[in-house]
Design an enzyme around this catalytic site. Structure first.
Site, PDB file in Angstrom:
ATOM      1  N   GLU A  17       8.054 -12.008  -4.057  1.00  0.00           N
ATOM      2  CA  GLU A  17       6.736 -12.015  -4.715  1.00  0.00           C
ATOM      3  C   GLU A  17       6.787 -11.242  -6.033  1.00  0.00           C
ATOM      4  O   GLU A  17       7.364 -10.159  -6.100  1.00  0.00           O
ATOM      5  CB  GLU A  17       5.690 -11.389  -3.774  1.00  0.00           C
ATOM      6  N   TYR A  49      -2.421 -13.094  -8.159  1.00  0.00           N
ATOM      7  CA  TYR A  49      -3.582 -13.497  -8.951  1.00  0.00           C
ATOM      8  C   TYR A  49      -4.652 -12.438  -8.767  1.00  0.00           C
ATOM      9  O   TYR A  49      -5.030 -12.130  -7.634  1.00  0.00           O
ATOM     10  CB  TYR A  49      -4.093 -14.844  -8.423  1.00  0.00           C
ATOM     11  N   GLY A 108      -9.313 -12.172  -1.871  1.00  0.00           N
ATOM     12  CA  GLY A 108      -9.178 -11.371  -3.092  1.00  0.00           C
ATOM     13  C   GLY A 108      -9.868 -10.029  -2.977  1.00  0.00           C
ATOM     14  O   GLY A 108     -10.838  -9.874  -2.231  1.00  0.00           O
ATOM     15  N   HIS A 147      -7.844  -6.203   8.459  1.00  0.00           N
ATOM     16  CA  HIS A 147      -8.255  -6.061   7.058  1.00  0.00           C
ATOM     17  C   HIS A 147      -9.191  -4.865   6.909  1.00  0.00           C
ATOM     18  O   HIS A 147     -10.046  -4.641   7.773  1.00  0.00           O
ATOM     19  CB  HIS A 147      -8.957  -7.348   6.597  1.00  0.00           C
ATOM     20  N   LYS A 163      -8.808 -19.069  10.028  1.00  0.00           N
ATOM     21  CA  LYS A 163      -8.222 -19.355   8.706  1.00  0.00           C
ATOM     22  C   LYS A 163      -6.851 -20.023   8.858  1.00  0.00           C
ATOM     23  O   LYS A 163      -6.534 -20.984   8.171  1.00  0.00           O
ATOM     24  CB  LYS A 163      -8.120 -18.018   7.951  1.00  0.00           C
ATOM     25  N   GLN A 173       0.655  -8.703   5.128  1.00  0.00           N
ATOM     26  CA  GLN A 173       0.680  -7.476   4.349  1.00  0.00           C
ATOM     27  C   GLN A 173       1.897  -6.681   4.835  1.00  0.00           C
ATOM     28  O   GLN A 173       2.394  -6.926   5.932  1.00  0.00           O
ATOM     29  CB  GLN A 173      -0.623  -6.700   4.621  1.00  0.00           C
TER      30      GLN A 173
HETATM   31  P1  FAD Z   1     -10.258 -13.217   3.874  1.00  0.00           P
HETATM   32  O1  FAD Z   1      -9.452 -14.041   4.800  1.00  0.00           O
HETATM   33  O2  FAD Z   1     -11.318 -13.901   3.105  1.00  0.00           O
HETATM   34  O3  FAD Z   1     -10.862 -12.001   4.725  1.00  0.00           O
HETATM   35  C1  FAD Z   1     -11.542 -10.915   4.081  1.00  0.00           C
HETATM   36  C2  FAD Z   1     -12.387 -10.182   5.109  1.00  0.00           C
HETATM   37  O4  FAD Z   1     -13.435 -11.036   5.544  1.00  0.00           O
HETATM   38  C3  FAD Z   1     -11.638  -9.773   6.382  1.00  0.00           C
HETATM   39  O5  FAD Z   1     -12.196  -8.566   6.828  1.00  0.00           O
HETATM   40  C4  FAD Z   1     -11.959 -10.903   7.369  1.00  0.00           C
HETATM   41  O6  FAD Z   1     -11.880 -10.479   8.714  1.00  0.00           O
HETATM   42  C5  FAD Z   1     -13.396 -11.214   6.967  1.00  0.00           C
HETATM   43  N1  FAD Z   1     -13.776 -12.601   7.228  1.00  0.00           N
HETATM   44  C6  FAD Z   1     -13.035 -13.719   7.033  1.00  0.00           C
HETATM   45  N2  FAD Z   1     -13.752 -14.820   7.355  1.00  0.00           N
HETATM   46  C7  FAD Z   1     -14.976 -14.381   7.738  1.00  0.00           C
HETATM   47  C8  FAD Z   1     -16.165 -15.031   8.166  1.00  0.00           C
HETATM   48  N3  FAD Z   1     -16.247 -16.363   8.249  1.00  0.00           N
HETATM   49  N4  FAD Z   1     -17.240 -14.261   8.469  1.00  0.00           N
HETATM   50  C9  FAD Z   1     -17.193 -12.901   8.377  1.00  0.00           C
HETATM   51  N5  FAD Z   1     -16.081 -12.229   7.976  1.00  0.00           N
HETATM   52  C10 FAD Z   1     -15.000 -12.964   7.650  1.00  0.00           C
HETATM   53  N6  FAD Z   1      -5.096  -9.760  -3.416  1.00  0.00           N
HETATM   54  C11 FAD Z   1      -5.368 -10.164  -4.681  1.00  0.00           C
HETATM   55  O7  FAD Z   1      -6.404  -9.801  -5.241  1.00  0.00           O
HETATM   56  N7  FAD Z   1      -4.484 -10.980  -5.345  1.00  0.00           N
HETATM   57  C12 FAD Z   1      -3.337 -11.427  -4.785  1.00  0.00           C
HETATM   58  O8  FAD Z   1      -2.564 -12.165  -5.401  1.00  0.00           O
HETATM   59  C13 FAD Z   1      -3.034 -11.017  -3.440  1.00  0.00           C
HETATM   60  N8  FAD Z   1      -1.917 -11.460  -2.811  1.00  0.00           N
HETATM   61  C14 FAD Z   1      -1.709 -11.135  -1.498  1.00  0.00           C
HETATM   62  C15 FAD Z   1      -0.607 -11.675  -0.839  1.00  0.00           C
HETATM   63  C16 FAD Z   1      -0.361 -11.391   0.504  1.00  0.00           C
HETATM   64  C17 FAD Z   1       0.839 -11.996   1.187  1.00  0.00           C
HETATM   65  C18 FAD Z   1      -1.251 -10.526   1.195  1.00  0.00           C
HETATM   66  C19 FAD Z   1      -1.011 -10.197   2.630  1.00  0.00           C
HETATM   67  C20 FAD Z   1      -2.354  -9.984   0.545  1.00  0.00           C
HETATM   68  C21 FAD Z   1      -2.601 -10.287  -0.801  1.00  0.00           C
HETATM   69  N9  FAD Z   1      -3.702  -9.793  -1.487  1.00  0.00           N
HETATM   70  C22 FAD Z   1      -3.970 -10.173  -2.786  1.00  0.00           C
HETATM   71  C23 FAD Z   1      -4.622  -8.879  -0.840  1.00  0.00           C
HETATM   72  C24 FAD Z   1      -5.750  -9.637  -0.120  1.00  0.00           C
HETATM   73  O9  FAD Z   1      -6.148 -10.750  -0.790  1.00  0.00           O
HETATM   74  C25 FAD Z   1      -6.907  -8.688  -0.040  1.00  0.00           C
HETATM   75  O10 FAD Z   1      -6.744  -7.814   1.018  1.00  0.00           O
HETATM   76  C26 FAD Z   1      -8.285  -9.367   0.020  1.00  0.00           C
HETATM   77  O11 FAD Z   1      -9.259  -8.413  -0.040  1.00  0.00           O
HETATM   78  C27 FAD Z   1      -8.544 -10.164   1.307  1.00  0.00           C
HETATM   79  O12 FAD Z   1      -7.879 -11.307   1.238  1.00  0.00           O
HETATM   80  P2  FAD Z   1      -7.823 -12.294   2.482  1.00  0.00           P
HETATM   81  O13 FAD Z   1      -7.305 -13.535   1.932  1.00  0.00           O
HETATM   82  O14 FAD Z   1      -7.170 -11.658   3.636  1.00  0.00           O
HETATM   83  O15 FAD Z   1      -9.405 -12.447   2.792  1.00  0.00           O
END
Ligand code: FAD
Length: 294
Positions: A17, A49, A108, A147, A163, A173
């Site tokens: 990455e 991103y 994000g 998270h 998801k 992570q």
């Molecule tokens: P989501 O899956 O949207 O979840 C976020 C929160 O919402 C969690 O607490 C989840 O339990 C909750 N949730 C999900 N669905 C629902 C629902 N339907 N109702 C209620 N609650 C819900 N961050 C960046 O900004 N840029 C990057 O490029 C980036 N790359 C990453 C790459 C990897 C491999 C990893 C592991 C993380 C990365 N991150 C990045 C960090 C990550 O995006 C952040 O932690 C972000 O805040 C949450 O992303 P997520 O996709 O896990 O969110």
């Protein structure tokens, strides 16, 4: 261009990455790092991103450049924050038109209020959008310790399983114990999802910076790992050596546990990843990669 879904079906993946450079100096570092890592023939590389116009330009430029000028398989990350749905659709369409086959869909991290303009709330909605615009190989993030915005681990696992049921694979992570990975895999399997979960590996080269990053992602570096690194005292080379040793052991444990892929957080440096590759015996004496099948 390869789809990560096909690569995973064929065997174990090893991936790196990067983050998009902000200036000429960072660009030089990334160019050098990519040149150093390319001989390891990673299955794919991903580019982070942040969100917003500048991030959109930077990430797009890096992935399209990689696609046109190297033999690597680049995967852009994309986040819900900072773009309305129509703009996210435009970005995804540009990725597709450029020939990209893989997408990492993320919720994000929150941005300052003036930059925050989102219509999609969760990564799962972005998976749907990516799918509807033609992506057939979509990954999502998984958080072994849950998270940080989740009220509890149970609901986080439920949202993750949902998801993952929409996506094709997940990347975790970073973490430091194989048990943390196994627990995540078991929890998700118990919720009926058996998609590949690639393990995110962060070699410790400075304890304070990794602890800071861990804290931001709601994770605490395990005490015994902290003690092991701290035993290196003020000697930065010794701390680094210990960090590489810890990461190598974790990779070995994960490979033994049948992990479908190892994803290295390079922070745009190549040395730690190359050292772990060598320690794992993934490079033959002629310098060519010797990657075992999963
Ligand atoms: P989501 O899956 O949207 O979840 C976020 C929160 O919402 C969690 O607490 C989840 O339990 C909750 N949730 C999900 N669905 C629902 C629902 N339907 N109702 C209620 N609650 C819900 N961050 C960046 O900004 N840029 C990057 O490029 C980036 N790359 C990453 C790459 C990897 C491999 C990893 C592991 C993380 C990365 N991150 C990045 C960090 C990550 O995006 C952040 O932690 C972000 O805040 C949450 O992303 P997520 O996709 O896990 O969110």
């Amino acid at each position: 261009m390869a789809r990560i879904t096909d690569l995973l079906a064929a065997g174990r993946t090893f991936s790196f990455e990067f983050f998009p450079p902000k200036d000429a100096e960072e660009q030089q570092l990334l160019t050098r790092t990519i040149a150093d890592l390319q001989p390891l023939r990673p299955s794919f590389v991903s580019v982070t991103y942040r969100g917003g116009r500048v991030s959109r330009e930077r990430t797009t430029r890096v992935v399209v450049d990689l696609l046109r000028t190297t033999e690597l398989t680049p995967m852009p990350h994309l986040t819900c924050v900072a773009h309305p749905r129509s703009e996210l659709g435009d970005i995804i369409s540009v990725f597709r038109a450029a020939g990209l086959e893989n997408l990492l869909a993320l919720g994000g991290d929150p941005l300052p209020a003036e930059e925050q303009y989102k219509e999609l709330e969760y990564a799962s909605q972005l998976v749907d959008l990516g799918r509807s615009l033609g992506f057939r190989s979509i990954g999502v993030a998984a958080h072994p310790a849950g998270h940080p915005r989740s009220p509890d681990l149970t609901s986080d696992r439920r949202h993750l399983a949902f998801k993952m049921s929409l996506a094709d694979f997940a990347i975790t992570q970073f973490f430091f114990k194989v048990e943390e990975y196994e627990r995540l895999r078991e929890d998700v399997a118990a919720l009926g999802v058996a998609k590949p979960i690639l393990a995110g590996i962060m070699p410790i080269t400075s304890l304070t910076s990794v602890q800071r990053m861990a804290q931001l992602s709601g994770y605490a570096v395990p005490d015994d790992v902290v003690r092991r690194i701290e035993a290196g005292g003020d000697d930065r080379a010794e701390i680094r050596r210990r960090g590489i040793e810890v990461a190598t052991e974790l990779c070995r444990d994960l490979l033994d546990a049948g992990v479908p892929g190892l994803h290295f957080y390079t922070l745009n440096f190549s040395k730690a990843t190359r050292e772990i590759y060598a320690n794992l015996g993934l490079v033959k004496s002629d310098g060519r990669p010797d990657v075992p099948e999963g």
